[in-house]
Design a protein around this motif. Sequence first.
Motif, PDB file in Angstrom:
ATOM      1  N   TYR A  99       0.858  -1.190   0.000  1.00 20.42           N
ATOM      2  CA  TYR A  99       0.000   0.000   0.000  1.00 20.42           C
ATOM      3  C   TYR A  99       0.885   1.228   0.000  1.00 20.42           C
ATOM      4  CZ  TYR A  99      -3.282   3.652   1.187  1.00 20.42           C
ATOM      5  OH  TYR A  99      -4.018   4.816   1.157  1.00 20.42           O
ATOM      6  N   ASP A 100       0.632   2.127  -0.934  1.00 21.07           N
ATOM      7  CA  ASP A 100       1.430   3.338  -1.073  1.00 21.07           C
ATOM      8  C   ASP A 100       0.638   4.529  -0.545  1.00 21.07           C
ATOM      9  OD1 ASP A 100       3.648   4.830  -1.784  1.00 21.07           O
ATOM     10  OD2 ASP A 100       2.855   5.285  -3.781  1.00 21.07           O
ATOM     11  N   VAL A 101       1.168   5.181   0.476  1.00 17.41           N
ATOM     12  CA  VAL A 101       0.489   6.332   1.065  1.00 17.41           C
ATOM     13  C   VAL A 101       0.451   7.464   0.027  1.00 17.41           C
ATOM     14  CG1 VAL A 101       0.554   8.056   2.914  1.00 17.41           C
ATOM     15  CG2 VAL A 101       1.274   5.703   3.368  1.00 17.41           C
ATOM     16  N   PRO A 102      -0.745   8.047  -0.227  1.00 16.77           N
ATOM     17  CA  PRO A 102      -0.849   9.100  -1.251  1.00 16.77           C
ATOM     18  C   PRO A 102      -0.064  10.358  -0.878  1.00 16.77           C
ATOM     19  CG  PRO A 102      -2.909   8.880  -0.039  1.00 16.77           C
ATOM     20  CD  PRO A 102      -2.050   7.743   0.396  1.00 16.77           C
ATOM     21  N   ASP A 103       0.361  11.096  -1.911  1.00 18.89           N
ATOM     22  CA  ASP A 103       1.092  12.343  -1.683  1.00 18.89           C
ATOM     23  C   ASP A 103       0.199  13.405  -1.057  1.00 18.89           C
ATOM     24  OD1 ASP A 103       3.544  11.463  -2.752  1.00 18.89           O
ATOM     25  OD2 ASP A 103       2.791  11.761  -4.784  1.00 18.89           O
ATOM     26  N   ASP A 104      -1.066  13.413  -1.443  1.00 22.57           N
ATOM     27  CA  ASP A 104      -2.005  14.421  -0.938  1.00 22.57           C
ATOM     28  C   ASP A 104      -3.365  13.758  -0.755  1.00 22.57           C
ATOM     29  OD1 ASP A 104      -4.047  16.488  -0.841  1.00 22.57           O
ATOM     30  OD2 ASP A 104      -2.487  17.887  -1.482  1.00 22.57           O
ATOM     31  N   ARG A 105      -3.895  13.802   0.457  1.00 24.64           N
ATOM     32  CA  ARG A 105      -5.153  13.099   0.767  1.00 24.64           C
ATOM     33  C   ARG A 105      -6.328  13.655  -0.026  1.00 24.64           C
ATOM     34  NH1 ARG A 105      -6.425  13.688   6.906  1.00 24.64           N
ATOM     35  NH2 ARG A 105      -8.336  12.662   6.262  1.00 24.64           N
ATOM     36  N   HIS A 106      -6.248  14.929  -0.448  1.00 23.28           N
ATOM     37  CA  HIS A 106      -7.366  15.552  -1.152  1.00 23.28           C
ATOM     38  C   HIS A 106      -7.290  15.379  -2.666  1.00 23.28           C
ATOM     39  CE1 HIS A 106      -8.669  17.182   2.626  1.00 23.28           C
ATOM     40  NE2 HIS A 106      -7.549  17.860   2.787  1.00 23.28           N
ATOM     41  N   GLU A 107      -6.053  15.256  -3.205  1.00 28.26           N
ATOM     42  CA  GLU A 107      -5.907  15.146  -4.653  1.00 28.26           C
ATOM     43  C   GLU A 107      -6.314  13.774  -5.176  1.00 28.26           C
ATOM     44  OE1 GLU A 107      -2.035  16.183  -6.006  1.00 28.26           O
ATOM     45  OE2 GLU A 107      -2.172  18.269  -5.305  1.00 28.26           O
ATOM     46  N   GLN A 148     -10.168   7.776   2.353  1.00 26.71           N
ATOM     47  CA  GLN A 148      -9.032   8.437   3.002  1.00 26.71           C
ATOM     48  C   GLN A 148      -9.367   8.796   4.450  1.00 26.71           C
ATOM     49  OE1 GLN A 148      -5.809   9.137   1.624  1.00 26.71           O
ATOM     50  NE2 GLN A 148      -6.610   7.573   0.259  1.00 26.71           N
ATOM     51  N   ASN A 149     -10.622   9.154   4.704  1.00 23.93           N
ATOM     52  CA  ASN A 149     -11.017   9.540   6.060  1.00 23.93           C
ATOM     53  C   ASN A 149     -11.128   8.354   7.015  1.00 23.93           C
ATOM     54  OD1 ASN A 149     -11.168  12.284   5.528  1.00 23.93           O
ATOM     55  ND2 ASN A 149     -13.300  12.164   4.845  1.00 23.93           N
ATOM     56  N   ASP A 150     -11.083   7.139   6.474  1.00 18.94           N
ATOM     57  CA  ASP A 150     -11.173   5.946   7.314  1.00 18.94           C
ATOM     58  C   ASP A 150      -9.801   5.400   7.689  1.00 18.94           C
ATOM     59  OD1 ASP A 150     -13.955   6.003   6.949  1.00 18.94           O
ATOM     60  OD2 ASP A 150     -13.820   4.750   5.153  1.00 18.94           O
ATOM     61  N   ASP A 210      -5.148   5.425  15.124  1.00 15.16           N
ATOM     62  CA  ASP A 210      -6.060   4.372  14.665  1.00 15.16           C
ATOM     63  C   ASP A 210      -7.534   4.759  14.789  1.00 15.16           C
ATOM     64  OD1 ASP A 210      -5.753   4.374  17.478  1.00 15.16           O
ATOM     65  OD2 ASP A 210      -6.520   2.341  17.635  1.00 15.16           O
ATOM     66  N   GLN A 211      -7.811   5.916  15.363  1.00 10.13           N
ATOM     67  CA  GLN A 211      -9.198   6.264  15.698  1.00 10.13           C
ATOM     68  C   GLN A 211     -10.140   6.336  14.490  1.00 10.13           C
ATOM     69  OE1 GLN A 211      -8.549   9.872  17.975  1.00 10.13           O
ATOM     70  NE2 GLN A 211      -7.095   8.797  19.296  1.00 10.13           N
ATOM     71  N   PRO A 212      -9.736   6.921  13.344  1.00 15.79           N
ATOM     72  CA  PRO A 212     -10.654   6.942  12.194  1.00 15.79           C
ATOM     73  C   PRO A 212     -11.021   5.541  11.705  1.00 15.79           C
ATOM     74  CG  PRO A 212      -8.906   8.558  11.894  1.00 15.79           C
ATOM     75  CD  PRO A 212      -8.516   7.714  13.071  1.00 15.79           C
ATOM     76  N   THR A 213     -10.065   4.616  11.749  1.00 17.07           N
ATOM     77  CA  THR A 213     -10.337   3.241  11.308  1.00 17.07           C
ATOM     78  C   THR A 213     -11.237   2.532  12.303  1.00 17.07           C
ATOM     79  OG1 THR A 213      -8.081   3.299  10.426  1.00 17.07           O
ATOM     80  CG2 THR A 213      -9.247   1.196  10.320  1.00 17.07           C
ATOM     81  N   ASN A 214     -10.991   2.737  13.581  1.00 15.32           N
ATOM     82  CA  ASN A 214     -11.894   2.195  14.598  1.00 15.32           C
ATOM     83  C   ASN A 214     -13.317   2.701  14.372  1.00 15.32           C
ATOM     84  OD1 ASN A 214      -9.585   1.093  15.762  1.00 15.32           O
ATOM     85  ND2 ASN A 214      -9.453   2.614  17.384  1.00 15.32           N
ATOM     86  N   ALA A 215     -13.437   4.002  14.068  1.00 15.30           N
ATOM     87  CA  ALA A 215     -14.759   4.610  13.857  1.00 15.30           C
ATOM     88  C   ALA A 215     -15.463   4.011  12.646  1.00 15.30           C
ATOM     89  CB  ALA A 215     -14.614   6.123  13.694  1.00 15.30           C
ATOM     90  N   LYS A 216     -14.701   3.685  11.598  1.00 14.25           N
ATOM     91  CA  LYS A 216     -15.275   3.046  10.410  1.00 14.25           C
ATOM     92  C   LYS A 216     -15.903   1.702  10.785  1.00 14.25           C
ATOM     93  CE  LYS A 216     -15.840   1.762   6.043  1.00 14.25           C
ATOM     94  NZ  LYS A 216     -16.888   2.350   5.178  1.00 14.25           N
ATOM     95  N   PHE A 217     -15.192   0.916  11.583  1.00  8.73           N
ATOM     96  CA  PHE A 217     -15.714  -0.391  11.983  1.00  8.73           C
ATOM     97  C   PHE A 217     -16.885  -0.229  12.948  1.00  8.73           C
ATOM     98  CE2 PHE A 217     -12.215  -2.016   9.748  1.00  8.73           C
ATOM     99  CZ  PHE A 217     -12.294  -3.401   9.693  1.00  8.73           C
TER     100      PHE A 217
END
Length: 456
Positions: A148-156, A171-173, A376-383
Amino acid sequence: MGEAKGHVLFFPYPLQGHINPMIQLGKRLSKKGLTVSLIIASNIHREPYTSEDYSITVHTIHDGFFPHEHPHAKIKDPPRFNESTARSLTDFISRQKLSSNPPKALIYDPFMPSALDVAKDLGLYVVAYFTQPWLASLIYYHINEGTYDVPDDRHEDPILASFPGFPLLSQNDLPSFACEKGSYPLIFKVVVSQFSNLRRADCILCNTFDQLEPKVVKWMDGQWPVKNIGPVVPSKFLDNRLPEDKDYELGDSKTEPDESVLSWLANKPAKSVVYVAFGTLVALSEKQMKETAMAIKQTGYSFLWSCRDSERSKLPSGFVEEALEKDTGLVAKWVPQLEVLAHDSIGCFVTHCGWNSTLEALCLGVPLVGMPQWTDQPTNAKFIEDVWKIGVRVKTDEEGFASKEEIAGCISEVMEGEKGKVMRKNVENFKVLAREAISEGGSSDKSIDEFVAMMT
């Protein structure tokens, strides 16, 4: 307790959210006959002390920082921390090996991968213990592996990320470190390097249980020697096989429950109070604190807010006093969270979705309103919202700000909406599964027994 069968060293990353799950597993192993040494890396030396209730002795080793430096300086200078703790740990294990009961194993936090190499070189059985869930840790694994390659910009590039055993993640998860290259560079290296030498570990433990992350666990079983041993929440609030285990402390400085908080809750109807707490590290902006306060006031529900002194000043002027005067709310600087979540009056938990808080709410059957901030909080929130369906996540704008209307709407939905009824039923089901897992003969209890057998 019976005769000690073996001596095991525990080495947690020195933040309370990592230390607490280590202590809880140590209590379980102690009651099953093992001797435990808990090693805390610190810039303040303390004499060793042994718990009255468990065969657990707490030791400190030097973390490479001076007493006048901030306790969290280690986060900002990982190389200094790692080099010093590796030397201190080497010296400690070498001395312990000369004792009358030499250690057989080191259980270490993968946030400190050098501990694995130290223990291996000194001939110990080495166990990695993930105190965060697989749902976050596996994302770090795929980053480390290059899959998995982390994106250069979360919005682009707002693409959906796909991982084995996971739902699709936006991206928000993703954990905050995996959203955009260059964000939190020091901590990014720490979380990803957990997997740098993990193949050398003899065993891997995780503070989760099989029924909570079944798809992820199935994938993990094909990759690693994994044993899930959670939830490691104090026994009083789960199986009650360790009746003296009422909190995360060891007995040297037990904090008595705040009776004023519990007395206040006792006068509230069942499921009527909104409990608010954002953990020991999260600091909301002043704007977000004020907005959250106004949202809670807008709902009209009674509330209990666990709020550190450093955060209390961010609340609206007169907010605390008005709530006290009208008996609609209580803001306390320290709250016995387990006692509170177990109280009949609590209707929902507004939380940052830290893993320990998430597990506690799940184990006590309390639905969640998630306001994740980082790690890890956004991923926890997704689940929480989309997989387990035990709560709702507050939506934010592009700057991560949540409006009072959004927060209030989420609280009302969980407290009395139709979806809230489903969430409450689902979290009650997970409460049962959590207790079954850690009770005698459950999946996590069997994993603990298997580990104890290896140490005899």
